[in-house]
Design a protein around this motif. Structure first.
Motif, short mmCIF file in Angstrom:
data_model
loop_
_atom_site.label_atom_id
_atom_site.label_comp_id
_atom_site.label_asym_id
_atom_site.label_seq_id
_atom_site.Cartn_x
_atom_site.Cartn_y
_atom_site.Cartn_z
N TYR A 128 0.86 -1.19 0.00
CA TYR A 128 0.00 0.00 0.00
C TYR A 128 0.89 1.24 0.00
N PHE A 129 0.30 2.36 -0.34
CA PHE A 129 1.00 3.64 -0.27
C PHE A 129 0.65 4.30 1.07
N PRO A 130 1.61 5.00 1.70
CA PRO A 130 1.28 5.75 2.91
C PRO A 130 0.10 6.67 2.67
N GLY A 131 -0.86 6.64 3.59
CA GLY A 131 -2.06 7.46 3.48
C GLY A 131 -3.28 6.71 2.99
N GLN A 132 -3.10 5.46 2.51
CA GLN A 132 -4.23 4.69 2.02
C GLN A 132 -4.96 3.96 3.15
N TYR A 133 -6.08 3.32 2.79
CA TYR A 133 -6.88 2.62 3.80
C TYR A 133 -7.28 1.24 3.31
N VAL A 134 -7.80 0.43 4.24
CA VAL A 134 -8.34 -0.89 3.91
C VAL A 134 -9.75 -1.01 4.43
N PHE A 159 -10.75 1.91 7.24
CA PHE A 159 -9.86 2.57 8.19
C PHE A 159 -8.47 2.73 7.58
N SER A 160 -7.87 3.89 7.83
CA SER A 160 -6.56 4.21 7.28
C SER A 160 -5.45 3.61 8.12
N MET A 161 -4.39 3.18 7.43
CA MET A 161 -3.20 2.71 8.13
C MET A 161 -2.44 3.89 8.72
N ALA A 162 -1.92 3.70 9.94
CA ALA A 162 -1.02 4.69 10.54
C ALA A 162 0.43 4.28 10.36
N THR A 163 0.66 2.98 10.16
CA THR A 163 2.01 2.49 9.91
C THR A 163 2.39 2.74 8.46
N THR A 164 3.70 2.80 8.20
CA THR A 164 4.19 2.91 6.84
C THR A 164 4.57 1.52 6.33
N PRO A 165 4.57 1.31 5.01
CA PRO A 165 4.94 -0.01 4.48
C PRO A 165 6.35 -0.44 4.85
N SER A 166 7.23 0.52 5.20
CA SER A 166 8.62 0.19 5.46
C SER A 166 8.90 -0.16 6.92
N THR A 167 7.90 0.01 7.80
CA THR A 167 8.13 -0.29 9.22
C THR A 167 7.28 -1.49 9.64
N ASP A 168 7.88 -2.35 10.47
CA ASP A 168 7.15 -3.53 10.97
C ASP A 168 6.40 -4.19 9.82
N GLY A 169 7.13 -4.71 8.85
CA GLY A 169 6.57 -5.17 7.58
C GLY A 169 5.32 -6.01 7.66
N ASP A 170 5.13 -6.80 8.74
CA ASP A 170 3.94 -7.66 8.79
C ASP A 170 2.88 -7.12 9.72
N LYS A 171 3.01 -5.86 10.15
CA LYS A 171 2.04 -5.27 11.07
C LYS A 171 1.37 -4.05 10.46
N ALA A 194 -4.69 9.09 11.87
CA ALA A 194 -4.01 7.90 11.33
C ALA A 194 -3.31 8.16 10.00
N PRO A 195 -4.00 8.59 8.94
CA PRO A 195 -3.30 8.75 7.66
C PRO A 195 -2.28 9.88 7.67
N ILE A 196 -2.55 10.95 8.43
CA ILE A 196 -1.57 12.04 8.48
C ILE A 196 -0.32 11.60 9.23
N LEU A 197 -0.51 10.86 10.33
CA LEU A 197 0.64 10.32 11.05
C LEU A 197 1.44 9.40 10.12
N CYS A 198 0.74 8.61 9.32
CA CYS A 198 1.41 7.72 8.36
C CYS A 198 2.25 8.53 7.37
N LEU A 199 1.70 9.61 6.85
CA LEU A 199 2.45 10.45 5.90
C LEU A 199 3.67 11.06 6.56
N LEU A 200 3.52 11.52 7.80
CA LEU A 200 4.65 12.12 8.51
C LEU A 200 5.72 11.08 8.83
N ARG A 201 5.30 9.90 9.25
CA ARG A 201 6.26 8.83 9.50
C ARG A 201 7.00 8.47 8.21
#
Length: 348
Positions: free
Chosen positions: A138-144, A157-169, A225-232
Motif C-alpha cells: 500500500y501507499f502511505p495514506g491509504q486505507y483498507v 480505516f486508514s493505516m497509521a504504519t508505513t509499508p517500510s516499518t514492521d513489515g507484517d504489522k 491515522a493517515p496524516i501520522l502515516c504520511l509524517l512517518r
C-alpha cells in the motif's frame, strides 16, 4: 458469469472492462487504475463523473447529498455505486493524471489482533499482524476495508504504519461510536488473538512528489491515522519539506500521539506540530485554542504555493476546504479524506 462492457475515461483516454456485477470504481481498482475516490459508499462525491456516451447504468444505494436527483438526470454518476450494462464513455471531473496508472492491485488478507487499546477516551489504537499473506502493499495514506465477522458489511480505516516499518504489522486509529457497527464490535468484542479479514488498498490520500512545495496538514479525530502515516513516511525517507500539522481536538483528553509528533520535530527540522483545543475551559493548557480552521487562519495567513492534506470529520473537512483556497492554496493541490461515521448512505 456476468457480461462485460468497455468503459472509456476521458480526457485521459483510459479504457477498462467492467463486469455487470461490479462497480466501475471497483473494476478500475482491480485493473490498477487509480480513480479519485473517498468513501466508496456514495456519500462523499469524490468519484462524481459525467456520462458522455451510453445511459444503461444502474446505481446502488447512495446519498442524494453526494448526487442530487437533478444531477443524476443531467448525466452525472458516482463511480463507486455505478454498474455498467453497456459500453460507456465517462468524463472524469476530478482526477490526478500523475497517479491514474499507479494503482496497486487489490489484495485480501487475514490479520490477527496484537493489541486493541484506548488511545483517548473514545478512540482505539488497533495493531494487527498479517497472517495470510504476510505482506500487504500500500501507499502511505491509504486505507483498507475490514469485514465485520458474520456479515457482508465492511468498514474503512486508514493505516497509521508505513509499508517500510514492521513489515507484517498494520496499525489503525479508530474512533468508537456508540452505534457504530464496527467500532462497537471493536470496543466490546475484539480481543488479542482474534482474526479479521481486510481488503485493499484504497484511497488517494498519498504524498505527492513536489519537493519545492511546503505542506500544511489539517486533521481531527481519527484523521490522525493517515496524516501520522504520511509524517512517518517523510521521516523514513528523509523528506524535510517545510510542513505544519494543525490538529484539532475538543479537550486535552482528546489529544493523542503528542510525544511522537513532538519527537518528529527533531527528525524533521522543518516540521511543526500545532495542536489546538476548542473547549479548553478549566484545563491547564497554554497552546492554541478555538476551531482548528480558525487556528490555521491565524497562524498561516499566506499558503500560496503550498500543498494541503486534510483528514477528519466531515464538518472540519468542509470548513478547511472552504478556508484553504482563501489562504492561497490551489484547489487542485488540496488532498482530503472526509471520514464518514456510518456505512449507511443515508447516514450523517
Amino acid at each position: 458469469m456476468a457480461d462485460k462492457h468497455v468503459v472509456r475515461f476521458e480526457p485521459v483516454g483510459v479504457e477498462i472492462e467492467v463486469d455487470e456485477d461490479q462497480t466501475i470504481l471497483r473494476a478500475a481498482a482491480e485493473q490498477g487504475i487509480m480513480l479519485m475516490h473517498g468513501c466508496k459508499e456514495g456519500q462523499c462525491a469524490s468519484c462524481k463523473s459525467f456520462i458522455l456516451d451510453g445511459d444503461d447504468v444502474e446505481l446502488e444505494r447512495y446519498s442524494t447529498f453526494a448526487l442530487p436527483e437533478f444531477e443524476k438526470d443531467e448525466g452525472y454518476t458516482l463511480l463507486c455505486r455505478a454498474h455498467a450494462y453497456e459500453d460507456l464513455t465517462i468524463e472524469l471531473l476530478n482526477y490526478d493524471e500523475e497517479m491514474i496508472h499507479s494503482g496497486l492491485p487489490l489484495q485480501r488478507a487475514v490479520v490477527e489482533v496484537e493489541s486493541n487499546e484506548n488511545v483517548t477516551h473514545d478512540m482505539r489504537h488497533l495493531v494487527v499482524r498479517l497472517v495470510e499473506p504476510t505482506t500487504f502493499k500500500y501507499f502511505p495514506g491509504q486505507y483498507v476495508d475490514f469485514t465485520i465477522p458474520g456479515t457482508d458489511w465492511t468498514r474503512s480505516f486508514s493505516m497509521a504504519t508505513t509499508p517500510s516499518t514492521d513489515g507484517d504489522k498494520l496499525e489503525f486509529v479508530i474512533k468508537v461510536y456508540p452505534e457504530g457497527l464496527f467500532s462497537h464490535f471493536l470496543d466490546t468484542e475484539v480481543a488479542v488473538g482474534d482474526r479479521l479479514e481486510i481488503n485493499g488498498p484504497y484511497g488517494m490520500f498519498t504524498l505527492r512528489d513536489a519537493p519545492d512545495k511546503p505542506i500544511v496538514f489539517v486533521g481531527g479525530g481519527a484523521g490522525m491515522a493517515p496524516i501520522l502515516c504520511l509524517l512517518r513516511s517523510m521521516a523514513d525517507r528523509g523528506i524535510d519539506r517545510p510542513a505544519t500539522y494543525f490538529y484539532g481536538a475538543r479537550r486535552r483528553r482528546d489529544l493523542c500521539f503528542e510525544k511522537e509528533l513532538t519527537a518528529l520535530e527533531e527528525k524533521l527540522p522543518s516540521f511543526h506540530f500545532v495542536p489546538a483545543l476548542s473547549e479548553p475551559d478549566g484545563e491547564d493548557w497554554d497552546g492554541e485554542t478555538g476551531l482548528i480552521t480558525d487556528v490555521v487562519r491565524s497562524r498561516a495567513a499566506d499558503l500560496a504555493g503550498a500543498d494541503a492534506y486534510v483528514c477528519g470529520p466531515p464538518p472540519m473537512v468542509e470548513a478547511a476546504l472552504e478556508l484553504l483556497p482563501e489562504l492561497g492554496v490551489a484547489e487542485k493541490r488540496i488532498f482530503y479524506d472526509k471520514f464518514t461515521t456510518t456505512g449507511d448512505p443515508d447516514g450523517p
